[in-house]
Design a protein around this motif. Structure first.
Motif, mmCIF file in Angstrom:
data_model
loop_
_atom_site.group_PDB
_atom_site.id
_atom_site.type_symbol
_atom_site.label_atom_id
_atom_site.label_comp_id
_atom_site.label_asym_id
_atom_site.label_seq_id
_atom_site.Cartn_x
_atom_site.Cartn_y
_atom_site.Cartn_z
ATOM 1 N N ILE A 143 5.704 13.257 33.003
ATOM 2 C CA ILE A 143 5.157 11.905 33.000
ATOM 3 C C ILE A 143 3.640 11.971 32.907
ATOM 4 N N ASP A 144 3.059 12.892 33.639
ATOM 5 C CA ASP A 144 1.626 13.162 33.598
ATOM 6 C C ASP A 144 1.431 14.606 34.030
ATOM 7 N N ASP A 145 0.210 14.997 34.340
ATOM 8 C CA ASP A 145 -0.059 16.395 34.688
ATOM 9 C C ASP A 145 0.588 16.822 36.003
ATOM 10 N N SER A 204 1.171 27.061 24.966
ATOM 11 C CA SER A 204 -0.039 26.238 24.909
ATOM 12 C C SER A 204 -1.269 27.124 24.779
ATOM 13 N N VAL A 205 -2.301 26.514 24.221
ATOM 14 C CA VAL A 205 -3.621 27.142 24.159
ATOM 15 C C VAL A 205 -4.556 26.265 24.981
ATOM 16 N N ASP A 206 -5.117 26.811 26.037
ATOM 17 C CA ASP A 206 -5.995 26.081 26.952
ATOM 18 C C ASP A 206 -7.432 26.324 26.513
ATOM 19 N N THR A 207 -8.063 25.282 25.947
ATOM 20 C CA THR A 207 -9.408 25.445 25.411
ATOM 21 C C THR A 207 -10.472 25.470 26.498
ATOM 22 N N VAL A 208 -10.152 24.944 27.684
ATOM 23 C CA VAL A 208 -11.119 24.975 28.788
ATOM 24 C C VAL A 208 -11.104 26.341 29.449
ATOM 25 N N ARG A 209 -9.920 26.821 29.797
ATOM 26 C CA ARG A 209 -9.806 28.145 30.413
ATOM 27 C C ARG A 209 -9.997 29.276 29.402
ATOM 28 N N ARG A 210 -9.912 28.931 28.114
ATOM 29 C CA ARG A 210 -9.944 29.925 27.031
ATOM 30 C C ARG A 210 -8.817 30.935 27.233
ATOM 31 N N ARG A 255 9.937 16.264 23.711
ATOM 32 C CA ARG A 255 9.264 15.924 24.968
ATOM 33 C C ARG A 255 9.612 16.888 26.088
ATOM 34 N N VAL A 256 10.552 17.777 25.842
ATOM 35 C CA VAL A 256 10.926 18.779 26.843
ATOM 36 C C VAL A 256 9.900 19.906 26.814
ATOM 37 N N SER A 300 3.344 22.241 32.071
ATOM 38 C CA SER A 300 2.759 20.917 32.292
ATOM 39 C C SER A 300 1.678 20.639 31.254
ATOM 40 N N PRO A 301 1.375 19.344 30.978
ATOM 41 C CA PRO A 301 0.370 19.020 29.949
ATOM 42 C C PRO A 301 -0.981 19.670 30.200
#
Length: 789
Positions: free
Chosen positions: A33-35, A382-388, A452-453, A457-458
């Motif tokens: 639903i959210d993070d 996923s690729v996390d651009t903040v955590r790199r 959506r599965v 988490s987002p």
């Protein structure tokens, strides 16, 4: 053989075949639903129910049962609603867990969880709409064209007007269209620009593709047979399905065509959008797509300036055999842009193992490898651009387990390829669902949107994993990104497993080369007494695109689940049953997978299977004079080859729905795995080439409505056997598509009992498979039920 009668064995076989229905909560399919919050469906004491989870603490609570919704819906409609068949489409819950929204029988509803109030509401969206990032507009398909709908006023207008059936905008190839429409899936093949101004899309050109028609010999609603068009490009065809890449300016409808050669349909006749190999620059000025050439030996990353139509090739990669954009042709490619940095994470097997590499999208230069080592990257989540960092699953990274076992991992985008952390390492297969993967097809059939599965988490702070082994039941846990356990969400419940259930034994054997390790499962008969020789049945799949051996058990939606129970139910007859991945199949190092390139008849090499059976006979009571084999689709093809080429070993064979000649299969399949069309080379893989070698007993089962593994290849094999004066047994399923059906399963049991065991099958009882009720579910949800009299 023993005191157990054949009727008792059949009863056990049937109960095992449907054992998935007796195991509760084999996995969890999170919808975020959210993070911080997600919900999932589970089996509870009152049937199917939905639970809301707060990820930070693991706190979770029941929201509502399906039966409660069904009761309210039935009262509202004045009809009796079948909760087993009902699909709650586009189901959502609010963050507070007070309201559910869904579509049933084509109408939208709101359900108040406190008090159970049901209200008909206006549809917020259609599952086949593609919403813009700003939420104002939705794109959809209609009559070969792309349309736009204002989501506030509901005003509709065409963005294209010249699309026609075989030259349609935003659609998939005609060869795939009918199957997707059966699932009510018609989302445009397109992606929005970040500023919601543009749609990157395509026009799919099937006009030059020849027909591979099929005949409906036994129509349900008539007498006269019907001929159905089935445009399908084959390896010998000069032009396959092609795509014209373009951008649509949504406000004006202006088209800008990419000045680039048309793309060929590749992989499983994918579009670049299906493969998730398209994206936009952050400023919405440049669209990117991957051109995987026909034959799949070269891939080019192409930048497309949507204001001018000009294009440039950013970088390319080539291979002597074929390139993988990911380890599974059924799933999206492992290609991920990194916004704000003009970088691209790219998957390649150039080192001999599948790994990730970081590229500069401006210069096309390789920056450095992100992962490295004697193991495989399997799925990027996923690729996390903040955590790199990149979060992914890897196979073979736990050196003391077999190379297929998955583990969730994190790697730095700025490392040297060696900075990889395994974040959950307990023994077993770790499944973290990736949106859009084919493994979620079963939940899609039940109405849940597989896109959506997500196990992650987002925001990437939490993940949900299902962990299991083929020798026991699974556990699903919620963890922090670091791997710290937050909560055990579900432990699969197998209390109702059939009384004669036996877990299989994992086996490791040597391939026919005497060097390469192969891995499999050996199912043993429940009533076996030591020293008593028993027949063995090889349950085979001969496709190079996947592995066949399940690594977990009773996982809802798992691709390997059917093989697990198919093998187990055959063992109920009193035989050992082997599932093995021979050389030339997927999910291993490149050399292992490519062993069957140009010789697709060696995928999951039959000689490896023979070597394994003989090896296992040294330690188990396998009767080498009574060896059977069976399989479906690619397994049917390999089963037929076993009977025609190795009949001295495989005395009884049951082949279902086989792709018996890749020259009559999709061009993208044959060219990818067997190479460019050349008559003599393709003759080497065709089952009919070996018809004169048939010995022993061979049963061929095929659906006449099979548009994938076309009946023509089956009938040409039969004709070759007739010309060779051989005596195969045939079962023709006039109304079946690419499926074995319950009737075919029952006849397979009968065939092994008669010819492998020398027994007499019990009186026939129908077997109803999930695939048999698939159409029933579609029809049930297509229209509102009539009120009871």
């Amino acid at each position: 053989m023993t005191s157990i009668s054949w009727p008792e064995r059949y009863a056990l076989a049937r109960s095992i075949l449907f054992a998935q229905d007796t195991v509760a909560n084999g996995s969890v399919h999170p919808v975020w639903i959210d993070d911080e919050r997600f919900w999932y469906e589970r089996k509870g004491p009152e049937g199917r129910e939905y639970r809301l989870v707060l990820a930070s603490s693991g706190e979770h609570r029941r929201l509502v049962t399906v039966n409660e919704i069904v009761a309210s819906l039935g009262e509202h409609l004045g009809v009796k609603v079948d909760g087993e068949l009902l699909n709650l489409v586009d189901l959502t819950f609010d963050a507070q867990g007070t309201e559910a929204r869904f579509i049933a029988f084509g109408e939208a509803y709101s359900y108040r969880l406190a008090g159970g109030g049901l209200t008909a509401v206006e549809k917020r969206s259609d599952p086949n709409w593609l919403a813009s990032p700003d939420g104002a507009t939705a794109a959809f398909l209609r009559d070969g064209n792309i349309w736009a709908a204002d989501r506030q006023t509901h005003q509709e207008r065409p963005l294209t007007t010249d699309g026609v059936e075989f030259y349609a905008y935003g659609d998939v190839p005609a060869s795939r269209r009918a199957g997707l429409r059966r699932l009510n899936m018609a989302v445009p093949e397109a992606i929005w620009s970040p500023d919601s101004r543009w749609l990157l899309t395509l026009q799919v050109d099937d006009r030059q593709v020849p027909d591979l028609a099929y005949i409906e010999f036994a129509p349900v609603d008539g007498l006269r047979p019907r001929v159905h068009s089935n445009k399908t490009s084959l390896p010998e065809d000069p032009k396959p399905t092609e795509f014209r890449m373009l951008a649509l300016e949504v406000k004006t409808g202006r088209q800008v065509e990419a000045r680039y050669p048309r793309l060929a349909a590749v992989r499983m006749n994918d579009t670049p959008f299906t493969a998730k190999a398209t994206w936009w620059s952050e400023d919405s000025q440049t669209a990117y797509f991957v051109d995987l050439e026909r034959g799949e030996k070269a891939a080019h990353v192409v930048a497309f300036d949507v204001s001018t139509g000009s294009t440039r090739v950013v970088f390319s990669e080539t291979a002597d055999t074929y390139l993988e954009l990911g380890v599974n042709v059924y799933t999206p490619a492992n290609v991920f842009p990194i916004p704000g940095r003009n970088e691209l994470l790219w998957y390649s097997e150039r080192s001999g193992h599948g790994h990730l590499y970081l590229y500069d999208l401006v210069t096309g230069a390789l920056k450095h490898p992100v992962t490295a080592g004697p193991w495989q990257v399997r799925e990027v989540l996923s690729v996390d651009t903040v955590r790199r960092e990149v979060f992914f699953t890897a196979g073979g990274i736990a050196g003391d387990e077999d190379p297929y076992m998955l583990k969730p991992c994190v790697a730095s985008l700025d490392g040297d390829g060696t900075q990889v952390r395994v974040v959950s390492s307990q023994p077993g297969e770790h499944i973290v669902w990736r949106p859009g993967e084919m493994a979620t097809l079963l939940v899609r059939i039940r109405g849940l949107d597989g896109d959506r599965v997500s196990g992650l988490s987002p925001g990437g702070d939490y993940f949900v994993e299902t962990v299991g082994l083929p020798t026991g039941l699974t556990t699903t846990s919620l963890r922090r990104r670091t791997g710290e356990l937050i909560a055990v969400l579900e432990t699969a419940d197998g209390a109702d497993l059939p009384a004669g259930w036996r877990w299989p034994e994992p086996v490791r054997c040597k391939a026919a080369d005497g060097v390469t390790d192969t891995y499999g499962l050996l199912f043993q008969p429940a009533d076996h007494a030591p020293g008593e020789k028993r027949p063995v049945i090889d349950y085979i799949y001969g496709g190079p695109q996947v592995s066949n051996v399940p690594k977990g058990s009773f996982v809802d939606g798992s691709l390997g689940g059917s093989a697990f129970l198919e093998a187990a139910h055959l063992a109920a007859l009193g035989a050992y049953v082997l599932i093995l991945d021979g050389r030339g199949t997927a999910f291993r190092e490149r050399a292992f997978r490519e062993a069957s390139y140009g010789a697709v008849q060696t995928a999951s090499d039959l000689e490896d299977h023979i070597a394994a059976v003989r090896d296992l006979a040294q330690t188990h009571d396998l009767d080498l004079d009574r060896v059977g084999i069976c399989g479906f689709s690619g397994g049917g093809y390999m089963t037929a080859l076993a009977a025609l080429r190795f009949g001295d070993v495989f005395k009884v064979a049951v082949a279902g729905g086989g792709n018996y000649d890749q020259a009559l299969f999709w061009h993208s399949w044959g060219e990818r795995y067997h190479g460019p069309y050349e008559a003599d080379a393709y003759a080497a893989q065709a089952a009919k080439t070996y018809a004169a070698g048939m010995t022993g007993k061979l049963l061929l089962i095929h659906g006449m409505m099979d548009t994938g593994c076309h009946p023509s290849a089956f009938l040409q094999l039969v004709q070759a056997l007739i010309e060779a004066d051989k005596d195969p047994d045939l079962i023709v399923l006039p109304r079946a598509g690419h499926e074995l059906t319950g009737y075919g399963v029952r006849r397979r049991l009968d065939y092994f009992v008669t010819h492998l065991f020398g027994g007499t099958p019990p009186p026939a009882e129908p077997i109803r498979l999930g695939s048999d009720s698939f159409q029933e579910r579609i029809l049930y949800n297509a229209a509102r039920p009539e009120p009871s009299a």
